[in-house]
Scaffold this motif. Structure first.
Motif, PDB file in Angstrom:
ATOM      1  N   VAL A 132       0.845  -1.194   0.000  1.00  0.00           N
ATOM      2  CA  VAL A 132       0.000   0.000   0.000  1.00  0.00           C
ATOM      3  C   VAL A 132       0.883   1.249   0.000  1.00  0.00           C
ATOM      4  CG1 VAL A 132      -1.678   1.319   1.349  1.00  0.00           C
ATOM      5  CG2 VAL A 132      -1.894  -1.165   1.172  1.00  0.00           C
ATOM      6  N   PRO A 133       0.655   2.176  -0.933  1.00  0.00           N
ATOM      7  CA  PRO A 133       1.425   3.419  -0.919  1.00  0.00           C
ATOM      8  C   PRO A 133       0.972   4.331   0.225  1.00  0.00           C
ATOM      9  CG  PRO A 133      -0.145   3.445  -2.730  1.00  0.00           C
ATOM     10  CD  PRO A 133      -0.252   2.096  -2.077  1.00  0.00           C
ATOM     11  N   TYR A 134       1.934   4.940   0.882  1.00  0.00           N
ATOM     12  CA  TYR A 134       1.635   5.847   1.988  1.00  0.00           C
ATOM     13  C   TYR A 134       2.820   6.774   2.189  1.00  0.00           C
ATOM     14  CZ  TYR A 134       4.743   2.990   4.883  1.00  0.00           C
ATOM     15  OH  TYR A 134       5.833   2.331   5.389  1.00  0.00           O
ATOM     16  N   ALA A 135       2.601   7.827   2.956  1.00  0.00           N
ATOM     17  CA  ALA A 135       3.671   8.759   3.303  1.00  0.00           C
ATOM     18  C   ALA A 135       3.775   8.827   4.821  1.00  0.00           C
ATOM     19  CB  ALA A 135       3.390  10.146   2.731  1.00  0.00           C
ATOM     20  N   ARG A 136       4.996   8.918   5.299  1.00  0.00           N
ATOM     21  CA  ARG A 136       5.258   9.019   6.736  1.00  0.00           C
ATOM     22  C   ARG A 136       5.361  10.495   7.120  1.00  0.00           C
ATOM     23  NH1 ARG A 136       9.340   4.323   8.518  1.00  0.00           N
ATOM     24  NH2 ARG A 136       8.658   2.707   7.070  1.00  0.00           N
ATOM     25  N   HIS A 137       4.741  10.841   8.258  1.00  0.00           N
ATOM     26  CA  HIS A 137       4.762  12.224   8.723  1.00  0.00           C
ATOM     27  C   HIS A 137       5.079  12.287  10.221  1.00  0.00           C
ATOM     28  CE1 HIS A 137       3.166  13.961   4.995  1.00  0.00           C
ATOM     29  NE2 HIS A 137       2.390  12.895   4.939  1.00  0.00           N
ATOM     30  N   PRO A 138       6.366  12.267  10.575  1.00  0.00           N
ATOM     31  CA  PRO A 138       6.724  12.436  11.986  1.00  0.00           C
ATOM     32  C   PRO A 138       6.604  13.908  12.381  1.00  0.00           C
ATOM     33  CG  PRO A 138       8.702  12.148  10.664  1.00  0.00           C
ATOM     34  CD  PRO A 138       7.526  12.003   9.731  1.00  0.00           C
ATOM     35  N   TYR A 139       6.333  14.163  13.635  1.00  0.00           N
ATOM     36  CA  TYR A 139       6.294  15.526  14.161  1.00  0.00           C
ATOM     37  C   TYR A 139       6.670  15.480  15.637  1.00  0.00           C
ATOM     38  CZ  TYR A 139       1.654  14.073  15.805  1.00  0.00           C
ATOM     39  OH  TYR A 139       0.620  13.397  16.398  1.00  0.00           O
ATOM     40  N   ALA A 140       7.029  16.626  16.185  1.00  0.00           N
ATOM     41  CA  ALA A 140       7.424  16.707  17.593  1.00  0.00           C
ATOM     42  C   ALA A 140       6.179  16.647  18.464  1.00  0.00           C
ATOM     43  CB  ALA A 140       8.203  17.988  17.848  1.00  0.00           C
ATOM     44  N   HIS A 141       6.038  15.574  19.215  1.00  0.00           N
ATOM     45  CA  HIS A 141       4.887  15.398  20.101  1.00  0.00           C
ATOM     46  C   HIS A 141       5.109  16.148  21.406  1.00  0.00           C
ATOM     47  CE1 HIS A 141       1.844  13.682  22.654  1.00  0.00           C
ATOM     48  NE2 HIS A 141       2.753  13.086  23.407  1.00  0.00           N
ATOM     49  N   ASP A 142       4.065  16.877  21.835  1.00  0.00           N
ATOM     50  CA  ASP A 142       4.095  17.585  23.115  1.00  0.00           C
ATOM     51  C   ASP A 142       3.335  16.750  24.138  1.00  0.00           C
ATOM     52  OD1 ASP A 142       3.834  19.245  25.312  1.00  0.00           O
ATOM     53  OD2 ASP A 142       2.796  20.851  24.224  1.00  0.00           O
ATOM     54  N   PRO A 143       4.002  16.209  25.157  1.00  0.00           N
ATOM     55  CA  PRO A 143       3.316  15.379  26.159  1.00  0.00           C
ATOM     56  C   PRO A 143       2.164  16.096  26.868  1.00  0.00           C
ATOM     57  CG  PRO A 143       5.696  15.217  26.411  1.00  0.00           C
ATOM     58  CD  PRO A 143       5.438  16.303  25.412  1.00  0.00           C
ATOM     59  N   ALA A 144       2.145  17.428  26.836  1.00  0.00           N
ATOM     60  CA  ALA A 144       1.079  18.186  27.485  1.00  0.00           C
ATOM     61  C   ALA A 144      -0.128  18.407  26.565  1.00  0.00           C
ATOM     62  CB  ALA A 144       1.613  19.537  27.958  1.00  0.00           C
ATOM     63  N   ALA A 145      -0.068  17.930  25.346  1.00  0.00           N
ATOM     64  CA  ALA A 145      -1.172  18.129  24.397  1.00  0.00           C
ATOM     65  C   ALA A 145      -2.450  17.497  24.933  1.00  0.00           C
ATOM     66  CB  ALA A 145      -0.824  17.531  23.046  1.00  0.00           C
ATOM     67  N   LEU A 146      -3.556  18.221  24.823  1.00  0.00           N
ATOM     68  CA  LEU A 146      -4.842  17.728  25.309  1.00  0.00           C
ATOM     69  C   LEU A 146      -5.522  16.809  24.299  1.00  0.00           C
ATOM     70  CD1 LEU A 146      -6.200  21.012  26.932  1.00  0.00           C
ATOM     71  CD2 LEU A 146      -5.074  19.076  28.053  1.00  0.00           C
TER      72      LEU A 146
END
Length: 165
Positions: free
Chosen positions: A23-37
């Protein structure tokens, strides 16, 4: 959509399953904030994507087993609609620890793809209004982008209106 780029995010059970299925797909990592609601809204903001294209994976208890609902992060899961789509009397939200044990992922990083056990899955029909959507890639701070039809095929998802604003 092109295949994923090597090194553009972690390898997870979700990416392994997509690679195996071709299956074709794209990866999108980002900086996760542990305080995110809200993990999903955090993903939408971090990736600069309309929240209507970012979908959350929610596990529910049918009374006999677990099932999966996939809905936009800017809305809510309609439990009655999901029960109807699953052809059961009712559903309740699964206990987070039960969801983690069943899926093999942590809350906030549960992907509809590559779960430890394949569960009945329902994809909200609004997904099909977009050429591609974003779902968790199996870790907090990591989404994958793929066509809704490909997500439905790899998870054997049923299409139904299960979300509400």
């Amino acid at each position: 959509m092109a295949r994923h780029r090597a090194g553009a995010g972690p390898a997870t059970p979700a990416t392994v399953a997509l690679d195996r299925a071709g299956v074709p797909y794209a990866r999108h990592p980002y900086a996760h904030d542990p305080a995110a609601l809200s993990y999903g809204m955090e993903a939408a903001r971090s990736l600069g994507v309309d929240p209507a294209r970012v979908f959350k994976t929610l596990l529910v208890d049918t009374g006999n087993s677990l099932a999966v609902g996939v809905v936009p992060v800017d809305g809510q899961l309609d439990l009655k609609a999901l029960a109807s789509a699953l052809q059961v009397k009712s559903v309740t939200m699964a206990d987070p620890s039960t969801a983690e044990r069943s899926s093999g992922y942590v809350v906030g990083g549960i992907s509809p793809v590559g779960q430890k056990r394949a569960l009945p899955t329902v994809l909200d029909e609004t997904a099909y209004a977009h050429p591609t959507i974003f779902v968790s890639g199996g870790r907090r701070g990591f989404d994958i982008e793929l066509a809704p039809g490909d997500l439905a095929a790899v998870t054997r998802a049923v299409r139904a209106r299960i979300g509400r604003a």
